[in-house]
Design an enzyme around this catalytic site. Structure first.
Site, PDB file in Angstrom:
ATOM      1  N   LYS A  32       0.671  -1.347   0.044  1.00 46.48           N
ATOM      2  CA  LYS A  32      -0.003   0.007   0.027  1.00 46.48           C
ATOM      3  C   LYS A  32       0.843   1.240   0.198  1.00 46.48           C
ATOM      4  O   LYS A  32       0.593   2.331  -0.746  1.00 46.48           O
ATOM      5  CB  LYS A  32      -1.060   0.273   1.231  1.00 46.48           C
ATOM      6  CG  LYS A  32      -0.355   0.370   2.553  1.00 46.48           C
ATOM      7  CD  LYS A  32      -1.375   0.294   3.602  1.00 46.48           C
ATOM      8  CE  LYS A  32      -0.727   0.294   4.966  1.00 46.48           C
ATOM      9  NZ  LYS A  32       0.108   1.559   5.094  1.00 46.48           N
ATOM     10  N   THR A  33       2.117   0.979   0.682  1.00 49.05           N
ATOM     11  CA  THR A  33       2.521   2.577   0.595  1.00 49.05           C
ATOM     12  C   THR A  33       3.368   2.822  -0.702  1.00 49.05           C
ATOM     13  O   THR A  33       3.396   4.022  -1.140  1.00 49.05           O
ATOM     14  CB  THR A  33       4.032   2.259   1.715  1.00 49.05           C
ATOM     15  OG1 THR A  33       3.492   1.815   2.990  1.00 49.05           O
ATOM     16  CG2 THR A  33       4.769   3.680   1.789  1.00 49.05           C
ATOM     17  N   ASP A 213      -3.748   7.495   4.835  1.00 51.76           N
ATOM     18  CA  ASP A 213      -3.098   6.120   5.110  1.00 51.76           C
ATOM     19  C   ASP A 213      -3.836   5.353   6.239  1.00 51.76           C
ATOM     20  O   ASP A 213      -4.125   6.322   7.166  1.00 51.76           O
ATOM     21  CB  ASP A 213      -1.754   6.172   5.165  1.00 51.76           C
ATOM     22  CG  ASP A 213      -0.805   4.859   5.137  1.00 51.76           C
ATOM     23  OD1 ASP A 213      -1.727   3.759   4.620  1.00 51.76           O
ATOM     24  OD2 ASP A 213       0.388   4.537   5.439  1.00 51.76           O
ATOM     25  N   GLU A 214      -3.809   4.170   6.362  1.00 56.25           N
ATOM     26  CA  GLU A 214      -4.423   3.496   7.532  1.00 56.25           C
ATOM     27  C   GLU A 214      -5.640   4.367   8.008  1.00 56.25           C
ATOM     28  O   GLU A 214      -5.908   4.315   9.132  1.00 56.25           O
ATOM     29  CB  GLU A 214      -3.510   3.736   8.620  1.00 56.25           C
ATOM     30  CG  GLU A 214      -1.920   3.177   8.455  1.00 56.25           C
ATOM     31  CD  GLU A 214      -1.978   1.546   8.341  1.00 56.25           C
ATOM     32  OE1 GLU A 214      -3.122   0.916   8.694  1.00 56.25           O
ATOM     33  OE2 GLU A 214      -0.709   0.927   8.461  1.00 56.25           O
ATOM     34  N   GLN A 244      -7.666  -5.046   9.715  1.00 54.27           N
ATOM     35  CA  GLN A 244      -6.728  -4.693  10.523  1.00 54.27           C
ATOM     36  C   GLN A 244      -7.037  -3.537  11.403  1.00 54.27           C
ATOM     37  O   GLN A 244      -5.951  -2.746  11.863  1.00 54.27           O
ATOM     38  CB  GLN A 244      -5.379  -4.374   9.846  1.00 54.27           C
ATOM     39  CG  GLN A 244      -5.019  -5.658   8.848  1.00 54.27           C
ATOM     40  CD  GLN A 244      -3.498  -5.086   8.249  1.00 54.27           C
ATOM     41  OE1 GLN A 244      -2.440  -5.215   9.002  1.00 54.27           O
ATOM     42  NE2 GLN A 244      -3.678  -5.192   7.030  1.00 54.27           N
ATOM     43  N   ARG A 600       1.861 -11.149  10.089  1.00 55.20           N
ATOM     44  CA  ARG A 600       3.202 -10.687  10.503  1.00 55.20           C
ATOM     45  C   ARG A 600       4.322 -11.699   9.991  1.00 55.20           C
ATOM     46  O   ARG A 600       5.504 -11.223   9.781  1.00 55.20           O
ATOM     47  CB  ARG A 600       3.424 -10.538  11.994  1.00 55.20           C
ATOM     48  CG  ARG A 600       2.554  -9.423  12.583  1.00 55.20           C
ATOM     49  CD  ARG A 600       2.404  -8.048  11.684  1.00 55.20           C
ATOM     50  NE  ARG A 600       1.121  -8.354  10.940  1.00 55.20           N
ATOM     51  CZ  ARG A 600       1.049  -7.368   9.937  1.00 55.20           C
ATOM     52  NH1 ARG A 600       1.892  -6.475   9.626  1.00 55.20           N
ATOM     53  NH2 ARG A 600      -0.083  -7.414   9.155  1.00 55.20           N
TER      54      ARG A 600
END
Length: 737
Positions: A32-33, A213-214, A244, A600
């Site tokens: 995503k970044t 973002d987020e 998330q 993770r």
């Protein structure tokens, strides 16, 4: 500049989207970044001035990384772009328009300590009970303001709400008088600017593109801000993953993302479902857990990394056995797969769980660091109680006296302590003895109220010393200190954000003392327990230099990745950590936490649970977590506890994707030690006929309805009472009858 040719089709679609709202549902590890920064660079290439672009995120680290990537992509053209956290962005806007909300441009920003001091003064002015701390009041204020509510108009749930309703108007007035704001004000005063007749329209048109973002972590106030900033042009791009959203306890509102396409019906929705981090087996496990959530956007992560090691599930006798297994597992994988300590992360639901893990790692000289928290024996509440213990053992321990004389707060201030200290120096006695003298009437200048409060403390210590003389177990003494000092009661009253965690830490300290009692038997002594605590707390492997194993809560692990992840404490009541009164929304957030934890892991995910776990001085028997039941059976390997089978003929052995022996890496396992049944052969209809009963480590005993195939990969359809029909590979069950 052309977009990165390595973008996959959905990533490219998001990067090249033109005008109008855009929602990018970005699964874990989906890049995503890269999409965000590539989209911003594309906008600049299309002629959007950099100063007309606003990109906001949640941490300074994430904002810094975004700025760094944009500088590499755009060079000098990135200058003037608004890239930062919500608070930094609002502070910048507030400096420009301070006068419109009654401030000057040089306003001060109160940090946590400033806020506590201000609230402490207000509570004293209101003559509020010392049981109500500034932390408790600020926690309620923060919760209300994150939801956009007025703390001065709270509906009364308890005494703290009554205090907040009285204190907040004074708090807000003092801030304004001092030309100061707190962190909530930074956002809320910009919301006020949005409604200002002149400034509001300017803010609505200031940015041509707003990117967040987020987005699943935004609260209601933050959502109002970004909607206003994009009001004129409608170019709002939000990137996030509702699966998330794990910060509901601090005000995050997952509905902001879930309902985005309702608020913006013309929004394009792009799903980033290709994961570049984990193996297929790990993603299958994560997808199975999160699929049970009802309130989510449908999506499923996938990867080109086919196969992968099974997700290992290990049942342990108790938390100490669990910690030993983790430590031995790290040694085994370090040796057999040549991994460095930095490849490992050990995750847990709450900070309190780190205590047994830290002890096991120290015993094997495995370097580690605790992230998102302090090493267990250095945590404030643990130090407070151990200093009580030290003062009880040694009445001359002046530093212990000074630490605990007003902990928890009992109204014994610095002036009283200074007078006791002066008297002690003059009389040549320890502080505790000086305090006892002051209570008895020594002329040191104490008022009657101060003398009464000091008397309460001296009687507490004397009572505990008398208890020591009676020879109780160390765990009993620790429990008595926590109760008689009202330490736990005070934490529960405060109801601060981290209050429940600190209460659990106290329980872990009692558990550590109980384990010490059991180990030392009749020779257990408080002095020896304190010595063990001191040696553990002062171990020399905390500097974090070089590679080391990472210990952290699941919340702290979000956004990180590790080749090997141990996820511990998978038991009902521990993880999921539900309390009486929690509802479906709380359960869904716990399931999202499990999803975050699993994703993770890059190469291996190893899950553990304990049959029993000690809490305070009670031993609790816990059922395995429901998340274990959700795992797809063909992705899971469970430790077998039956005798080892005959050696497999080399020609029939499967590919070398077997679970290594996690016992001592320096020696071969003995014949009667536990082994992993991943290489069994010859299990066909003669061994697993229809109607036979078999046992699965998670689902229990079930009846075989049918089977297909041969050998260890034979698929069995089994009906488990309470769990329904499952298809399980033969090597993961054992015959019962």
């Amino acid at each position: 500049m052309t977009p990165d040719p390595n973008l996959n089709p959905p990533q490219r679609e998001a990067v090249l989207h033109g005008a109008g709202p855009l929602m990018v549902l970005a699964g874990a590890g989906s890049g995503k970044t890269r999409v965000l920064t590539q989209r911003i660079a594309t906008l600049v290439d299309r002629g959007v001035p950099s100063y007309r672009i606003l990109a906001v995120t949640f941490t300074n680290k994430a904002a810094g990384e975004m700025r760094e990537r944009l500088h590499k992509l755009l060079g000098e053209r990135a200058q003037g772009m608004w890239v930062g956290t919500f608070h930094a962005t609002c502070a910048r806007l507030l400096r420009v328009h301070a006068a419109a909300v009654g401030l000057t441009r040089d306003f001060a920003i109160f940090d946590d300590d400033d806020q506590k001091k201000l609230v402490a003064a207000i509570l004293k002015e209101l003559d509020v009970s010392e049981r109500i701390t500034p932390r408790a009041v600020l926690s309620r204020i923060d919760r209300a303001r994150n939801a956009g509510d007025d703390p001065g108009a709270l509906r009364s749930r308890d005494y703290i709400d009554d205090v907040v309703r009285r204190a907040f108007p004074l708090y807000a007035a003092r801030l304004l008088k001092e030309n100061a704001v707190d962190f909530n004000d930074l956002l809320l005063k910009v919301v006020d600017l949005c409604h200002h007749a002149e400034v509001g329209p300017e803010l609505a048109g200031r940015f041509r593109h707003v990117l967040v973002d987020e987005f699943q972590d935004t609260n209601l106030v933050q959502y109002r801000l970004v909607k206003h900033f994009s009001k004129e042009h409608g170019n709002l791009c939000v990137v996030g993953d509702d699966d998330q959203s794990i910060y509901g306890w601090r005000g995050a509102e997952p509905r902001n993302l879930l309902d985005f396409d309702r608020d913006f019906p013309t929004a394009r929705v792009v799903k980033l479902e290709q994961n570049y981090r984990s193996t297929r087996v790990i993603l299958d496990a994560a997808n199975a857990v999160i699929a049970k959530n009802v309130d989510r956007h449908a999506k499923a992560l996938w990867t080109d990394r086919r196969g992968g090691e099974p997700v290992l599930v290990e049942e342990c006798m108790d938390e100490r056995a669990e910690a030993d297994f983790v430590a031995q597992g790290i040694l085994g994988l370090r040796s057999q797969e040549h991994r460095g300590d930095g490849d490992f992360a050990v995750l847990y639901r709450t900070h309190a769980q780190s205590r047994a893990l830290e002890e096991a790692l120290r015993a094997r000289r495995i370097r580690y660091r605790v992230v998102g928290g302090i090493s267990f024996f250095q945590r404030r509440e643990i130090k407070d109680i151990t200093e009580y213990l030290r003062l009880i053992v040694n009445p001359q321990a002046d530093t212990a006296f000074e630490r605990v004389v007003n902990v928890p707060t009992r109204g014994i201030g610095d002036t009283t302590v200074d007078k006791i200290r002066a008297y002690a120096r003059g009389a040549g006695v320890p502080l505790l003895e000086a305090a006892r003298g002051a209570v008895a009437g020594a002329p040191i200048g104490l008022g009657a109220a101060a003398q009464r409060k000091l008397q309460t403390f001296v009687e507490l210590i004397d009572g505990l010393r008398a208890l020591v003389a009676a020879g109780p177990a160390v765990a009993t003494l620790v429990s008595e200190i926590i109760d008689r000092s009202e330490y736990r009661a005070r934490l529960e009253i405060e109801d601060a954000v981290d209050g429940p965690d600190r209460v659990r830490n106290l329980g872990e300290l009692v558990a550590a003392a109980a384990a010490f009692d059991a180990e030392a038997g009749e020779h257990a002594s408080l002095t020896e327990f304190l010595e063990r605590v001191s040696l553990t707390a002062s171990a020399d492997d905390k500097d974090g230099r070089g590679e080391c194993v990472t210990l952290m809560t699941i919340h702290a692990a979000k956004g990180l990745e590790f080749p090997v992840v141990f996820l511990t404490g998978l038991e009902e009541g521990v993880f999921p950590a539900l309390r009486e009164g929690d509802g479906d929304d709380d359960m869904e957030e716990e399931r999202r936490l499990a999803y975050v934890a699993l994703t993770r892991a890059k190469d291996r995910a190893i899950l553990t649970y304990a049959r029993t776990r000690r809490s305070y001085d009670q031993i609790r028997r816990n059922a395995p977590s429901r998340f274990l039941v959700d795992l797809p059976p063909d992705a899971v390997a469970v430790r077998a506890r039956r005798p080892a089978p005959a050696p497999v003929r080399p020609a029939m052995a499967p590919r070398p994707a077997r679970v290594p022996d996690y016992d001592d890496a320096e020696r071969a396992p003995a014949a009667d030690e536990p082994v992993y049944y991943l290489d069994d052969e010859g299990e066909d209809d003669a061994v697993f006929p229809r109607g036979a009963l078999v046992r699965h480590r998670i689902f229990g005993v079930g009846e075989i309805e049918q089977g297909s195939g041969r050998g260890p990969d034979r698929k069995l359809t089994i009906r488990f009472p309470g769990h329904g029909v499952k298809t399980i590979v033969a090597r993961f069950v054992e015959r019962v009858a």
